[in-house]
Design an enzyme around this catalytic site. Structure first.
Site, PDB file in Angstrom:
ATOM      1  N   ASP A  33      56.847  11.934   9.660  1.00  0.00           N
ATOM      2  CA  ASP A  33      55.900  12.627  10.527  1.00  0.00           C
ATOM      3  C   ASP A  33      56.573  13.868  11.110  1.00  0.00           C
ATOM      4  O   ASP A  33      57.732  13.840  11.513  1.00  0.00           O
ATOM      5  CB  ASP A  33      55.448  11.693  11.655  1.00  0.00           C
ATOM      6  CG  ASP A  33      54.214  12.212  12.367  1.00  0.00           C
ATOM      7  OD1 ASP A  33      53.150  11.584  12.257  1.00  0.00           O
ATOM      8  OD2 ASP A  33      54.316  13.270  13.050  1.00  0.00           O
ATOM      9  N   ILE A  34      55.836  14.952  11.147  1.00  0.00           N
ATOM     10  CA  ILE A  34      56.391  16.229  11.615  1.00  0.00           C
ATOM     11  C   ILE A  34      56.693  16.214  13.118  1.00  0.00           C
ATOM     12  O   ILE A  34      57.550  16.967  13.595  1.00  0.00           O
ATOM     13  CB  ILE A  34      55.437  17.376  11.225  1.00  0.00           C
ATOM     14  CG1 ILE A  34      56.163  18.694  11.124  1.00  0.00           C
ATOM     15  CG2 ILE A  34      54.247  17.474  12.148  1.00  0.00           C
ATOM     16  CD1 ILE A  34      55.373  19.781  10.390  1.00  0.00           C
ATOM     17  N   ASN A  91      45.104   5.010  12.786  1.00  0.00           N
ATOM     18  CA  ASN A  91      44.039   5.519  13.647  1.00  0.00           C
ATOM     19  C   ASN A  91      42.807   5.758  12.782  1.00  0.00           C
ATOM     20  O   ASN A  91      42.919   6.294  11.680  1.00  0.00           O
ATOM     21  CB  ASN A  91      44.488   6.826  14.313  1.00  0.00           C
ATOM     22  CG  ASN A  91      45.709   6.623  15.191  1.00  0.00           C
ATOM     23  OD1 ASN A  91      45.818   5.620  15.892  1.00  0.00           O
ATOM     24  ND2 ASN A  91      46.644   7.557  15.145  1.00  0.00           N
ATOM     25  N   GLU A  99      43.512  12.288  13.560  1.00  0.00           N
ATOM     26  CA  GLU A  99      43.511  13.758  13.466  1.00  0.00           C
ATOM     27  C   GLU A  99      43.381  14.237  12.027  1.00  0.00           C
ATOM     28  O   GLU A  99      42.744  15.253  11.767  1.00  0.00           O
ATOM     29  CB  GLU A  99      44.817  14.316  14.059  1.00  0.00           C
ATOM     30  CG  GLU A  99      44.910  14.150  15.569  1.00  0.00           C
ATOM     31  CD  GLU A  99      46.315  14.429  16.087  1.00  0.00           C
ATOM     32  OE1 GLU A  99      47.151  14.991  15.332  1.00  0.00           O
ATOM     33  OE2 GLU A  99      46.571  14.076  17.243  1.00  0.00           O
ATOM     34  N   VAL A 100      44.034  13.547  11.127  1.00  0.00           N
ATOM     35  CA  VAL A 100      44.019  13.984   9.720  1.00  0.00           C
ATOM     36  C   VAL A 100      43.155  13.004   8.913  1.00  0.00           C
ATOM     37  O   VAL A 100      43.454  11.804   8.864  1.00  0.00           O
ATOM     38  CB  VAL A 100      45.451  14.040   9.142  1.00  0.00           C
ATOM     39  CG1 VAL A 100      45.412  14.492   7.687  1.00  0.00           C
ATOM     40  CG2 VAL A 100      46.333  14.956   9.975  1.00  0.00           C
ATOM     41  N   HIS A 104      46.129   6.997   6.469  1.00  0.00           N
ATOM     42  CA  HIS A 104      47.582   6.893   6.557  1.00  0.00           C
ATOM     43  C   HIS A 104      47.964   5.829   7.559  1.00  0.00           C
ATOM     44  O   HIS A 104      47.257   5.602   8.539  1.00  0.00           O
ATOM     45  CB  HIS A 104      48.227   8.236   6.930  1.00  0.00           C
ATOM     46  CG  HIS A 104      47.657   8.866   8.160  1.00  0.00           C
ATOM     47  ND1 HIS A 104      46.449   9.541   8.170  1.00  0.00           N
ATOM     48  CD2 HIS A 104      48.117   8.913   9.430  1.00  0.00           C
ATOM     49  CE1 HIS A 104      46.200   9.989   9.391  1.00  0.00           C
ATOM     50  NE2 HIS A 104      47.194   9.614  10.180  1.00  0.00           N
ATOM     51  N   HIS A 106      50.979   4.725  10.183  1.00  0.00           N
ATOM     52  CA  HIS A 106      52.175   5.192  10.897  1.00  0.00           C
ATOM     53  C   HIS A 106      53.161   4.026  10.945  1.00  0.00           C
ATOM     54  O   HIS A 106      52.834   2.961  11.479  1.00  0.00           O
ATOM     55  CB  HIS A 106      51.836   5.570  12.344  1.00  0.00           C
ATOM     56  CG  HIS A 106      50.928   6.742  12.498  1.00  0.00           C
ATOM     57  ND1 HIS A 106      51.364   7.979  12.928  1.00  0.00           N
ATOM     58  CD2 HIS A 106      49.588   6.873  12.315  1.00  0.00           C
ATOM     59  CE1 HIS A 106      50.333   8.817  12.989  1.00  0.00           C
ATOM     60  NE2 HIS A 106      49.240   8.170  12.631  1.00  0.00           N
TER      61      HIS A 106
HETATM   62  P1  AMP Z   1      46.556  10.717  13.079  1.00  0.00           P
HETATM   63  O1  AMP Z   1      46.232  11.073  14.495  1.00  0.00           O
HETATM   64  O2  AMP Z   1      46.700   9.234  12.897  1.00  0.00           O
HETATM   65  O3  AMP Z   1      45.611  11.348  12.108  1.00  0.00           O
HETATM   66  O4  AMP Z   1      48.019  11.272  12.817  1.00  0.00           O
HETATM   67  C1  AMP Z   1      48.278  12.481  12.177  1.00  0.00           C
HETATM   68  C2  AMP Z   1      49.786  12.615  12.169  1.00  0.00           C
HETATM   69  O5  AMP Z   1      50.128  13.579  11.201  1.00  0.00           O
HETATM   70  C3  AMP Z   1      50.394  13.092  13.487  1.00  0.00           C
HETATM   71  O6  AMP Z   1      51.355  12.115  13.931  1.00  0.00           O
HETATM   72  C4  AMP Z   1      51.070  14.422  13.123  1.00  0.00           C
HETATM   73  O7  AMP Z   1      52.289  14.621  13.791  1.00  0.00           O
HETATM   74  C5  AMP Z   1      51.262  14.277  11.635  1.00  0.00           C
HETATM   75  N1  AMP Z   1      51.295  15.527  10.877  1.00  0.00           N
HETATM   76  C6  AMP Z   1      50.432  16.570  10.939  1.00  0.00           C
HETATM   77  N2  AMP Z   1      50.763  17.514  10.054  1.00  0.00           N
HETATM   78  C7  AMP Z   1      51.848  17.060   9.393  1.00  0.00           C
HETATM   79  C8  AMP Z   1      52.664  17.586   8.349  1.00  0.00           C
HETATM   80  N3  AMP Z   1      52.412  18.785   7.795  1.00  0.00           N
HETATM   81  N4  AMP Z   1      53.715  16.839   7.916  1.00  0.00           N
HETATM   82  C9  AMP Z   1      53.971  15.659   8.459  1.00  0.00           C
HETATM   83  N5  AMP Z   1      53.234  15.084   9.440  1.00  0.00           N
HETATM   84  C10 AMP Z   1      52.194  15.791   9.915  1.00  0.00           C
END
Ligand code: AMP
Length: 118
Positions: A33-34, A91, A99-100, A104, A106
């Site tokens: 994770d970034i 999530n 968010e994405v 996925h 974590h």
């Molecule tokens: P979620 O809220 O479960 O969708 O988590 C999205 C996660 O993706 C967050 O913890 C971010 O820090 C992580 N994230 C977003 N962009 C990147 C990226 N380019 N590389 C790695 N992790 C990312």
């Protein structure tokens, strides 16, 4: 749920943007994770076009579901946290704070991860 092929994890899966890859097989990829929330914070993805755990559980083929969950202990062992333990979170959609929009998990560990929610 409609899958957005331009989400950031889809771009990582297509190698269009970089990521620190930890693990990869035919169906699964894991990368750091970034913005790590713990010493170890890895995201584990199924490579298929699945937006979230709800649609994954509803629509994915059995072998896809097996592949994702069989990869988890392999990745934990590779990271050396299989014995000490870890937390696995996913999530889902708006109230889940996703968010994405690509499914996925974590994987958090490498230290005690603390209470379940803030
Ligand atoms: P979620 O809220 O479960 O969708 O988590 C999205 C996660 O993706 C967050 O913890 C971010 O820090 C992580 N994230 C977003 N962009 C990147 C990226 N380019 N590389 C790695 N992790 C990312």
């Amino acid at each position: 749920m409609t899958y957005d092929t331009n989400n950031i994890f889809a771009k990582i899966l297509r190698d269009e943007i970089p990521a620190k890859k930890i693990y990869e097989d035919d169906m699964v990829m894991a990368f750091s994770d970034i913005h790590p929330k713990k010493k170890i914070h890895v995201l584990i993805l199924h490579k298929g076009a699945h937006a979230d755990i709800q649609s994954f559980g509803e629509d994915a083929k059995d072998d896809e579901i097996v592949a994702l969950f069989r990869a988890v202990p392999k990745i934990a062992a590779q990271l050396g946290i299989d014995k000490s333990g870890y937390r696995l979170i996913t999530n889902c959609r708006t109230d889940g704070g996703q968010e994405v929009p690509h499914l996925h998990l974590h994987l958090l560990g490498g230290e005690p991860v603390g209470p379940m929610t803030a």
